[in-house]
Design a protein around this motif. Structure first.
Motif, PDB file in Angstrom:
ATOM      1  N   ASN A  25      -6.383   5.806  -5.698  1.00 53.74           N
ATOM      2  CA  ASN A  25      -5.268   5.080  -6.737  1.00 53.74           C
ATOM      3  C   ASN A  25      -4.299   4.402  -5.553  1.00 53.74           C
ATOM      4  N   PRO A  26      -4.014   3.169  -5.589  1.00 51.09           N
ATOM      5  CA  PRO A  26      -3.349   2.592  -4.573  1.00 51.09           C
ATOM      6  C   PRO A  26      -1.892   3.322  -4.533  1.00 51.09           C
ATOM      7  N   ALA A  27      -1.420   3.886  -5.240  1.00 53.28           N
ATOM      8  CA  ALA A  27       0.012   4.582  -5.166  1.00 53.28           C
ATOM      9  C   ALA A  27      -0.193   5.862  -4.254  1.00 53.28           C
ATOM     10  N   ASP A  31      -0.260   3.160   3.340  1.00 52.21           N
ATOM     11  CA  ASP A  31       0.543   1.814   3.662  1.00 52.21           C
ATOM     12  C   ASP A  31       1.303   1.542   2.498  1.00 52.21           C
ATOM     13  N   PRO A  32       2.765   1.497   2.280  1.00 49.62           N
ATOM     14  CA  PRO A  32       3.556   1.338   0.912  1.00 49.62           C
ATOM     15  C   PRO A  32       3.401  -0.140   0.530  1.00 49.62           C
TER      16      PRO A  32
END
Length: 111
Positions: A25-27, A31-32
């Motif tokens: 999951n990108p969350a 890296d924010p």
């Protein structure tokens, strides 16, 4: 050739044992700014008017003996706080955040 970098954990073992890949999951990325969405997409200023007209077209108010202007005013007030551009950007952002990503590299030493 493509390379897949992976920590040593259960997902790595599943990759070999089950021939399966893990889609993160990108969350959860470290890296924010990766897969974060920002847009200047615009739906147009007349979208509220189109929504009101669409709602009005669903009912024959004349046959019901109701004044269409009163209903139009009521529906228009209901859309007063509606921000279509914010909604569109939110939908796209949520869609991205609910998808899985599996990363590969063509370079063996690119972490």
């Amino acid at each position: 050739m493509l390379y897949k970098f992976h920590r040593i954990n259960n997902f790595l073992f599943n990759l070999f044992l089950d021939s399966s890949l893990w889609f993160s999951n990108p969350a959860d990325f470290n890296d924010p700014f990766v897969m974060r969405f920002s847009s200047n997409l615009k739906m147009g200023n007349d979208i509220k008017e189109k929504l009101v007209e669409d709602e009005l077209s669903k009912t024959d108010f004349h046959s019901l003996g109701i004044q269409e202007d009163m209903i139009k005013d009521s529906i228009t007030q209901g859309f007063e706080d509606f921000e279509p551009d914010s909604l569109l950007n939110s939908i796209i952002s949520n869609t991205i955040q609910n998808m899985g990503v599996c990363c590969f590299s063509e370079v063996f030493d690119n972490y």
